[in-house]
Design a protein around this motif. Structure first.
Motif, PDB file in Angstrom:
ATOM      1  N   PRO A 150     -38.051  64.498  87.205  1.00 55.60           N
ATOM      2  CA  PRO A 150     -37.805  64.677  87.315  1.00 55.60           C
ATOM      3  C   PRO A 150     -37.065  62.987  87.714  1.00 55.60           C
ATOM      4  O   PRO A 150     -37.983  61.645  86.756  1.00 55.60           O
ATOM      5  CB  PRO A 150     -39.044  64.663  88.518  1.00 55.60           C
ATOM      6  N   ARG A 151     -36.182  62.147  88.903  1.00 54.92           N
ATOM      7  CA  ARG A 151     -35.947  61.139  89.126  1.00 54.92           C
ATOM      8  C   ARG A 151     -36.913  60.565  89.553  1.00 54.92           C
ATOM      9  O   ARG A 151     -37.820  60.348  90.484  1.00 54.92           O
ATOM     10  CB  ARG A 151     -34.569  61.307  90.018  1.00 54.92           C
ATOM     11  N   ARG A 152     -36.872  59.398  89.055  1.00 56.28           N
ATOM     12  CA  ARG A 152     -37.539  58.354  89.123  1.00 56.28           C
ATOM     13  C   ARG A 152     -37.453  57.532  90.460  1.00 56.28           C
ATOM     14  O   ARG A 152     -38.132  56.765  90.554  1.00 56.28           O
ATOM     15  CB  ARG A 152     -38.346  57.425  88.276  1.00 56.28           C
ATOM     16  N   GLY A 153     -35.947  56.899  90.503  1.00 49.89           N
ATOM     17  CA  GLY A 153     -35.516  56.409  91.799  1.00 49.89           C
ATOM     18  C   GLY A 153     -33.813  56.123  91.281  1.00 49.89           C
ATOM     19  O   GLY A 153     -33.675  56.649  90.423  1.00 49.89           O
ATOM     20  N   TRP A 154     -33.307  55.062  92.034  1.00 51.59           N
ATOM     21  CA  TRP A 154     -31.641  55.189  92.415  1.00 51.59           C
ATOM     22  C   TRP A 154     -31.240  54.478  90.342  1.00 51.59           C
ATOM     23  O   TRP A 154     -30.361  54.823  90.267  1.00 51.59           O
ATOM     24  CB  TRP A 154     -31.334  54.130  93.359  1.00 51.59           C
TER      25      TRP A 154
ATOM     26  N   HIS B  85     -39.385  41.566  88.671  1.00 51.24           N
ATOM     27  CA  HIS B  85     -38.354  42.175  88.674  1.00 51.24           C
ATOM     28  C   HIS B  85     -37.699  43.090  87.736  1.00 51.24           C
ATOM     29  O   HIS B  85     -37.290  44.246  88.241  1.00 51.24           O
ATOM     30  CB  HIS B  85     -37.009  41.097  89.121  1.00 51.24           C
ATOM     31  N   VAL B  86     -38.148  42.799  86.715  1.00 44.81           N
ATOM     32  CA  VAL B  86     -37.526  43.984  85.637  1.00 44.81           C
ATOM     33  C   VAL B  86     -38.632  45.140  85.935  1.00 44.81           C
ATOM     34  O   VAL B  86     -38.207  46.172  85.305  1.00 44.81           O
ATOM     35  CB  VAL B  86     -38.402  42.930  83.985  1.00 44.81           C
ATOM     36  N   GLU B  87     -40.319  44.482  86.119  1.00 40.04           N
ATOM     37  CA  GLU B  87     -40.781  45.751  86.607  1.00 40.04           C
ATOM     38  C   GLU B  87     -40.673  46.831  88.057  1.00 40.04           C
ATOM     39  O   GLU B  87     -40.212  48.212  87.588  1.00 40.04           O
ATOM     40  CB  GLU B  87     -42.352  45.708  87.165  1.00 40.04           C
ATOM     41  N   ASN B  88     -39.608  46.265  88.847  1.00 39.95           N
ATOM     42  CA  ASN B  88     -39.404  47.030  90.248  1.00 39.95           C
ATOM     43  C   ASN B  88     -38.319  47.961  89.509  1.00 39.95           C
ATOM     44  O   ASN B  88     -37.786  48.899  89.703  1.00 39.95           O
ATOM     45  CB  ASN B  88     -38.885  46.014  91.104  1.00 39.95           C
ATOM     46  N   MET B  89     -36.586  47.683  88.648  1.00 36.05           N
ATOM     47  CA  MET B  89     -36.768  48.541  87.883  1.00 36.05           C
ATOM     48  C   MET B  89     -36.384  49.506  87.374  1.00 36.05           C
ATOM     49  O   MET B  89     -36.028  50.179  87.085  1.00 36.05           O
ATOM     50  CB  MET B  89     -35.553  47.379  86.771  1.00 36.05           C
ATOM     51  N   VAL B  90     -37.372  49.426  86.304  1.00 34.63           N
ATOM     52  CA  VAL B  90     -38.430  50.006  85.249  1.00 34.63           C
ATOM     53  C   VAL B  90     -38.913  51.357  86.637  1.00 34.63           C
ATOM     54  O   VAL B  90     -38.733  52.031  86.048  1.00 34.63           O
ATOM     55  CB  VAL B  90     -39.731  49.799  84.106  1.00 34.63           C
ATOM     56  N   GLN B  91     -39.875  50.737  87.154  1.00 34.53           N
ATOM     57  CA  GLN B  91     -40.332  51.524  88.094  1.00 34.53           C
ATOM     58  C   GLN B  91     -38.848  52.689  89.237  1.00 34.53           C
ATOM     59  O   GLN B  91     -39.036  53.153  89.274  1.00 34.53           O
ATOM     60  CB  GLN B  91     -40.986  50.977  89.805  1.00 34.53           C
TER      61      GLN B  91
END
Length: 120
Positions: free
Chosen positions: A42-46, A84-90
């Protein structure tokens, strides 16, 4: 995601020798496996499944950070992501590697003694 990853990596292979933008690229097989997994889950985010390269002054778990070729950071491999990297990964991004940066992020152009100049 798999098709986008393959296209992205093929383009890096084609263009990067002339422009020297991507300096640390993760293993292609590993990246393709992550992209296939993204297709099947399933999609994890944008940013789900989007190949993303980050500057070499940012920390990403398991990818060396040289701070633009700084001798002080030459053997540093973080076991964490910067915020900021963790936010992108999440949000679903797949970090493919690092892009060139000035040493310690200081300067208005991308050149350092270890990796050379970026020509893009």
């Amino acid at each position: 995601c798999e098709e986008l990853m393959k296209t992205t990596l093929d383009r890096i292979d084609e263009v990067n020798p002339q422009c020297n933008a991507v300096i640390l690229l993760r293993d292609r097989t590993e990246l393709m496996d992550e992209a296939r997994s993204a297709d099947q889950n399933p999609r994890r985010g944008w940013l789900h499944g989007i190949p993303t390269a980050i500057k070499d002054i940012s920390n990403a778990r398991g990818i060396p950070t040289t701070m633009g070729g700084s001798r002080l950071s030459k053997n540093f491999v973080p076991n964490f992501n910067d915020f900021h990297v963790e936010n992108m990964v999440q949000a679903g991004a797949i970090v493919i590697g690092k892009t060139n940066s000035p040493e310690n992020g200081l300067g208005s152009h991308t050149f350092n003694e270890r990796w050379g100049a970026t020509l893009n």
